[in-house]
Design a protein around this motif. Sequence first.
Motif, PDB file in Angstrom:
ATOM      1  N   SER A   1       4.557 -31.902  27.811  1.00  0.00           N
ATOM      2  CA  SER A   1       5.065 -31.725  26.379  1.00  0.00           C
ATOM      3  C   SER A   1       5.066 -30.339  25.936  1.00  0.00           C
ATOM      4  O   SER A   1       5.537 -29.826  25.127  1.00  0.00           O
ATOM      5  N   CYS A   2       3.572 -29.765  25.951  1.00  0.00           N
ATOM      6  CA  CYS A   2       3.410 -28.670  25.597  1.00  0.00           C
ATOM      7  C   CYS A   2       4.007 -27.675  25.973  1.00  0.00           C
ATOM      8  O   CYS A   2       4.317 -26.377  25.192  1.00  0.00           O
ATOM      9  N   LYS A   3       4.471 -27.639  27.093  1.00  0.00           N
ATOM     10  CA  LYS A   3       5.265 -26.546  27.892  1.00  0.00           C
ATOM     11  C   LYS A   3       6.792 -26.917  27.297  1.00  0.00           C
ATOM     12  O   LYS A   3       7.201 -25.740  26.970  1.00  0.00           O
ATOM     13  N   ASN A   4       7.085 -28.121  27.110  1.00  0.00           N
ATOM     14  CA  ASN A   4       8.583 -28.152  26.593  1.00  0.00           C
ATOM     15  C   ASN A   4       8.538 -27.897  25.269  1.00  0.00           C
ATOM     16  O   ASN A   4       9.590 -26.931  24.680  1.00  0.00           O
ATOM     17  N   LEU A   5       7.376 -28.060  24.424  1.00  0.00           N
ATOM     18  CA  LEU A   5       7.460 -27.486  22.930  1.00  0.00           C
ATOM     19  C   LEU A   5       7.133 -26.133  22.918  1.00  0.00           C
ATOM     20  O   LEU A   5       7.534 -25.205  22.024  1.00  0.00           O
ATOM     21  N   GLY A   6       6.583 -25.390  23.796  1.00  0.00           N
ATOM     22  CA  GLY A   6       6.170 -23.930  23.898  1.00  0.00           C
ATOM     23  C   GLY A   6       4.994 -24.022  22.747  1.00  0.00           C
ATOM     24  O   GLY A   6       4.580 -22.896  22.517  1.00  0.00           O
ATOM     25  N   THR A   7       4.241 -24.988  22.648  1.00  0.00           N
ATOM     26  CA  THR A   7       3.182 -24.788  21.505  1.00  0.00           C
ATOM     27  C   THR A   7       2.398 -26.215  21.864  1.00  0.00           C
ATOM     28  O   THR A   7       2.647 -27.109  22.415  1.00  0.00           O
ATOM     29  N   TRP A   8       1.207 -26.589  20.658  1.00  0.00           N
ATOM     30  CA  TRP A   8       0.600 -27.627  20.717  1.00  0.00           C
ATOM     31  C   TRP A   8       1.275 -28.649  20.118  1.00  0.00           C
ATOM     32  O   TRP A   8       2.067 -28.579  19.068  1.00  0.00           O
ATOM     33  N   ALA A   9       1.044 -29.947  20.013  1.00  0.00           N
ATOM     34  CA  ALA A   9       1.346 -31.071  19.270  1.00  0.00           C
ATOM     35  C   ALA A   9       0.223 -31.328  18.177  1.00  0.00           C
ATOM     36  O   ALA A   9      -0.959 -31.421  18.656  1.00  0.00           O
ATOM     37  N   ASP A  10       0.603 -31.541  16.808  1.00  0.00           N
ATOM     38  CA  ASP A  10      -0.531 -31.853  16.069  1.00  0.00           C
ATOM     39  C   ASP A  10      -0.985 -33.229  16.160  1.00  0.00           C
ATOM     40  O   ASP A  10      -2.267 -33.621  16.151  1.00  0.00           O
ATOM     41  N   VAL A  11       0.040 -34.207  16.514  1.00  0.00           N
ATOM     42  CA  VAL A  11      -0.526 -35.605  16.866  1.00  0.00           C
ATOM     43  C   VAL A  11       0.092 -36.054  18.069  1.00  0.00           C
ATOM     44  O   VAL A  11       1.564 -35.472  18.339  1.00  0.00           O
ATOM     45  N   TYR A  12      -0.421 -36.567  19.014  1.00  0.00           N
ATOM     46  CA  TYR A  12       0.146 -37.098  20.397  1.00  0.00           C
ATOM     47  C   TYR A  12      -0.081 -38.690  20.446  1.00  0.00           C
ATOM     48  O   TYR A  12      -1.285 -39.091  20.325  1.00  0.00           O
ATOM     49  N   PHE A  13       1.044 -39.421  20.416  1.00  0.00           N
ATOM     50  CA  PHE A  13       0.897 -40.867  20.500  1.00  0.00           C
ATOM     51  C   PHE A  13       1.014 -41.459  21.988  1.00  0.00           C
ATOM     52  O   PHE A  13       2.066 -40.971  22.686  1.00  0.00           O
ATOM     53  N   VAL A  14       0.315 -42.489  22.139  1.00  0.00           N
ATOM     54  CA  VAL A  14       0.787 -43.416  23.312  1.00  0.00           C
ATOM     55  C   VAL A  14       1.835 -44.467  22.651  1.00  0.00           C
ATOM     56  O   VAL A  14       1.621 -45.101  21.689  1.00  0.00           O
ATOM     57  N   HIS A  15       2.909 -44.176  23.341  1.00  0.00           N
ATOM     58  CA  HIS A  15       4.195 -44.618  22.567  1.00  0.00           C
ATOM     59  C   HIS A  15       4.462 -46.192  23.266  1.00  0.00           C
ATOM     60  O   HIS A  15       4.174 -46.774  24.185  1.00  0.00           O
ATOM     61  N   GLN A  16       4.970 -47.120  22.239  1.00  0.00           N
ATOM     62  CA  GLN A  16       5.477 -48.484  22.385  1.00  0.00           C
ATOM     63  C   GLN A  16       4.398 -49.253  23.061  1.00  0.00           C
ATOM     64  O   GLN A  16       4.711 -49.745  24.200  1.00  0.00           O
ATOM     65  N   VAL A  17       3.017 -49.007  22.875  1.00  0.00           N
ATOM     66  CA  VAL A  17       2.002 -49.855  23.200  1.00  0.00           C
ATOM     67  C   VAL A  17       2.318 -51.275  22.910  1.00  0.00           C
ATOM     68  O   VAL A  17       2.555 -51.899  21.788  1.00  0.00           O
ATOM     69  N   ASP A  18       2.416 -52.317  23.877  1.00  0.00           N
ATOM     70  CA  ASP A  18       2.721 -53.567  23.958  1.00  0.00           C
ATOM     71  C   ASP A  18       1.668 -54.490  24.355  1.00  0.00           C
ATOM     72  O   ASP A  18       0.711 -54.097  25.020  1.00  0.00           O
ATOM     73  N   PRO A  19       1.669 -55.870  24.103  1.00  0.00           N
ATOM     74  CA  PRO A  19       0.644 -56.987  24.597  1.00  0.00           C
ATOM     75  C   PRO A  19       0.298 -56.510  25.998  1.00  0.00           C
ATOM     76  O   PRO A  19      -0.869 -56.914  26.523  1.00  0.00           O
ATOM     77  N   ASP A  20       1.267 -56.379  27.059  1.00  0.00           N
ATOM     78  CA  ASP A  20       1.084 -56.342  28.514  1.00  0.00           C
ATOM     79  C   ASP A  20       0.133 -54.968  28.726  1.00  0.00           C
ATOM     80  O   ASP A  20      -0.532 -54.940  29.739  1.00  0.00           O
TER      81      ASP A  20
END
Length: 357
Positions: free
Chosen positions: A105-124
């Motif tokens: 993602s940092c390569k795609n953005l060409g910069t850093w992310a201020d916040v990075y989420f683990v996406h769609q965490v579910d019960p499993d």
Amino acid sequence: MGYRALGRTGLLVSEIGFGTIPILKGSVPVLPDYYNLSDHEALSVMEHAFRLGCNLYDTAIVPEYGDAELKLGKFASFIGRERLVISDKARFYDGNEMYAAVETSCKNLGTWADVYFVHQVDPDSQDEVFEKGGALDALTELKQRGLIRFTGIASHYYDILLRGAADCRVDVLQGSGNLLERGMLDRIKEEPLFRQKGLMINKVYAAGLLPAFFPVETLIGTVLSYPISSALIGMGTIDQVSAAMGACRKASGAPPSFSQVLSVLEKEYSPIPCDRCQRCVCPLGTEIHTIFRQYQYYFLGKEYWALKKLKLGIEESAKFCQRCEAMPCMDMCPMGIRIPDEMGRVWRLVSGMPPVM
């Protein structure tokens, strides 16, 4: 545009955040809108939001949001990286996979992310995410390395967001809610642990469905009446940006009550009075609130999408519900919904429809 603290991060973010799903280009027909924007068109829409005061831009790793992450990187370079707060995310739960995803993602953005989420965490997936060596540990290490500034957990489940709120490794949370699906927002408002974290809320328009029934300023004002940091709105056109930003300025007064919301929807269909508080627990493991949500979405305008999801296990769930003698879900429901009756109604709807391909 108003600005709010993003928890204890020290960042101030605009009350309206820019959701980048609609600006993607490619072959991923995501909801709520799919505009297939070129780089030039996408940057123009993002710049319009910036000129109106938006400084928070939310995206996800390629290809989950198509090429939106790449476009956001180009926009950050164009407008000035230090003028933006970028939140990014990836649906990886293993620590090694998340580590690699952030570097990508940092390569795609060409910069850093201020916040990075683990996406769609579910019960499993939640135990893998939170356990030693999981995705959250990876984000914590990446934060220490400076590739990201803050860590995040994104989920549609209240219990998982609460687990994140109680975890010292988590800086920011991202959940969902709107004036119809407000049960989780009500619970968040009551729980002091959430005051320690930044909180972004998506699905403010309910997959783009609710603006057909309620003014945008009512939709946005309702979500902003809760103790959140920012309401994330998916925007793919100049007009959508202007409407959202204008609505933010106009939003004032008390939001409509849940019964008032239902009375509006009753003009179109017979809604199930479920606000998705997620207190109901089924012995079979059926996500009752999710089934009721898809039922609402079917009548609100997403017939194919909702029906396809409703057909997944609804027959088994409805039959189990009719045989269940304990019915603990009804004791847990603050709305007093007769859940077996409503499950039967959903099953009758689905059984009368042709197969979904």
